[in-house]
Design an enzyme around this catalytic site. Structure first.
Site, PDB file in Angstrom:
ATOM      1  N   SER A 167      48.776  50.012  33.658  1.00  0.00           N
ATOM      2  CA  SER A 167      47.328  49.819  33.742  1.00  0.00           C
ATOM      3  C   SER A 167      46.628  51.180  33.753  1.00  0.00           C
ATOM      4  CB  SER A 167      47.014  48.960  34.972  1.00  0.00           C
ATOM      5  OG  SER A 167      45.829  48.265  34.804  1.00  0.00           O
ATOM      6  N   ASP A 252      47.832  39.277  29.007  1.00  0.00           N
ATOM      7  CA  ASP A 252      46.797  40.273  29.283  1.00  0.00           C
ATOM      8  C   ASP A 252      45.525  39.787  28.590  1.00  0.00           C
ATOM      9  OD1 ASP A 252      48.886  43.096  29.668  1.00  0.00           O
ATOM     10  OD2 ASP A 252      47.054  42.778  30.841  1.00  0.00           O
ATOM     11  N   HIS A 284      49.185  40.608  33.397  1.00  0.00           N
ATOM     12  CA  HIS A 284      49.020  42.037  33.670  1.00  0.00           C
ATOM     13  C   HIS A 284      49.869  42.527  34.830  1.00  0.00           C
ATOM     14  CE1 HIS A 284      46.483  45.670  33.312  1.00  0.00           C
ATOM     15  NE2 HIS A 284      46.498  45.720  34.625  1.00  0.00           N
TER      16      HIS A 284
HETATM   17  N1  LIG Z   1      39.999  44.134  40.384  1.00  0.00           N
HETATM   18  C1  LIG Z   1      41.059  44.115  39.360  1.00  0.00           C
HETATM   19  C2  LIG Z   1      42.309  44.748  39.948  1.00  0.00           C
HETATM   20  C3  LIG Z   1      43.046  45.491  38.885  1.00  0.00           C
HETATM   21  O1  LIG Z   1      42.573  45.571  37.770  1.00  0.00           O
HETATM   22  C4  LIG Z   1      44.360  46.137  39.184  1.00  0.00           C
HETATM   23  C5  LIG Z   1      44.976  45.853  40.384  1.00  0.00           C
HETATM   24  C6  LIG Z   1      46.225  46.424  40.646  1.00  0.00           C
HETATM   25  C7  LIG Z   1      46.824  47.244  39.697  1.00  0.00           C
HETATM   26  C8  LIG Z   1      46.192  47.523  38.492  1.00  0.00           C
HETATM   27  C9  LIG Z   1      44.932  46.985  38.241  1.00  0.00           C
HETATM   28  N2  LIG Z   1      44.274  47.273  37.076  1.00  0.00           N
HETATM   29  C10 LIG Z   1      44.201  48.516  36.523  1.00  0.00           C
HETATM   30  O2  LIG Z   1      44.641  49.560  36.932  1.00  0.00           O
HETATM   31  C11 LIG Z   1      41.332  42.672  38.935  1.00  0.00           C
HETATM   32  O3  LIG Z   1      40.548  41.815  39.333  1.00  0.00           O
HETATM   33  O4  LIG Z   1      42.286  42.431  38.194  1.00  0.00           O
END
Ligand SMILES: N[C@@H](CC(=O)c1ccccc1NC=O)C(=O)O
Length: 310
Positions: A167, A252, A284
């Site tokens: 991510s 995703d 994801h």
């Molecule tokens: N608030 C985001 C959280 C999120 O995107 C996320 C959480 C944990 C690990 C990686 C993430 N996304 C990007 O780094 C969601 O609702 O998916």
């Protein structure tokens, strides 16, 4: 209300999206198929904490190794079965960067892959970095570059450095592709990149709640977008590093999958050995937490990249 547009910028599909749709596209938990958003995030955290505790119980580890003087500039090392200390230098080194939109997550709940990789003699480094709002994205990118230099200096005889990010961590890993290492104290022995469910064009995020602690301007976003930087640059000076696997989950969001496709295309056009890997039937978060399983398809892709002869 449509997301703000800038005259002259391409017809990227996100520019035609409403603010609500853009917010959903960049909220990965809202695309989980087996559990709701809250349960998804809770499970992701629980599995990360459990895998990290298991790794620390089962493997020799060096925790909180400072690669820089500032707060947050530390990494955890997980070592294979008791090899002779000298032998540890001559092993593959897998370097992991966690996600959390540069504002959440930590190395202390991200050691998902330690079990399967150390079982095959791979040293695993889980890198921590400072988070927003304390740090800017530019500072995080520099921290990651310095952590890689530190690891190359700590393991000078390594059998290859394999850089993986999930991510936001995949973004930070991708930002290492255009780095001119001749400007750094040492050139790392980077053999491959595993970019898992990343974002590579940050401009859409400027118009979502993700940006609240980051406070990126469109220019900040473009400066920190590997998609933009690599459109302009040919392959890495001194020839492309090894393969770049741009990996994304079947579940995703469409925007994450578009970003992966377009980034892979840009890399191929720039002379990189890039390939797009869509992992079937994972979202994801599952794509990452399944790295704790020896027989997981992505675990096997990583191991076959590190040990092609096996
Ligand atoms: N608030 C985001 C959280 C999120 O995107 C996320 C959480 C944990 C690990 C990686 C993430 N996304 C990007 O780094 C969601 O609702 O998916």
């Amino acid at each position: 209300m449509e997301a703000p547009r800038e005259a002259g910028r391409g017809a990227a599909p996100w520019r035609a999206m409403s603010a609500e749709e853009l917010e959903k596209q960049y909220s990965p938990s809202r695309w989980a198929v087996r559990r709701g958003p809250e349960e998804t995030l809770k499970t992701y955290s629980e599995i990360g904490i459990e895998a990290t505790a298991g790794a620390r119980a089962a493997r020799r580890s060096l925790l909180g190794v400072q690669y820089g003087a500032a707060a947050g500039e530390a990494l955890d090392l997980y070592l294979p079965e008791a090899a002779a200390a000298a032998a540890e230098d001559a092993r593959p080194l897998f370097v992991f960067l966690h996600g959390g939109y540069w504002q959440a997550g930590s190395k202390d709940e991200s050691a998902y892959m330690v079990g399967p990789l150390t079982a095959r003699g791979v040293v695993v480094a889980v890198v921590g970095y400072a988070l927003a709002p304390r740090a800017t994205l530019d500072q995080m990118v520099d921290q990651v570059a310095r952590s890689i230099v530190f690891l190359q200096e700590r393991f000078p005889s390594n059998q290859g450095m394999y850089l993986c990010g999930h991510s936001a961590g995949a973004h930070l890993a991708a930002m290492m592709l255009p780095v001119n290492w001749t400007e750094r104290p040492v050139t790392p022995n980077l053999k491959a990149f595993f970019l898992v469910s990343g974002v590579y064009d940050l401009e859409p995020l400027v118009h979502t709640s993700v940006n609240a602690p980051l406070r990126l301007t469109p220019e900040d976003a473009r400066r920190n977008s590997p998609q933009r930087l690599l459109e302009a640059a040919a392959a890495q000076p001194g020839g492309p590093a090894g393969p770049v696997l741009v990996i994304v989950g079947q579940h995703d969001s469409p925007e994450f999958r578009r970003q992966a496709r377009e980034f892979c295309q840009t890399l191929c056009r720039g002379g990189w050995r890039a390939s797009l890997e869509e992992v079937r039937d994972v979202d994801h978060f599952e794509i990452l937490w399944k790295l704790a399983e020896q027989d997981d398809v992505l675990t096997q892709i990583i191991l076959k990249t590190i040990f092609p002869e096996f």
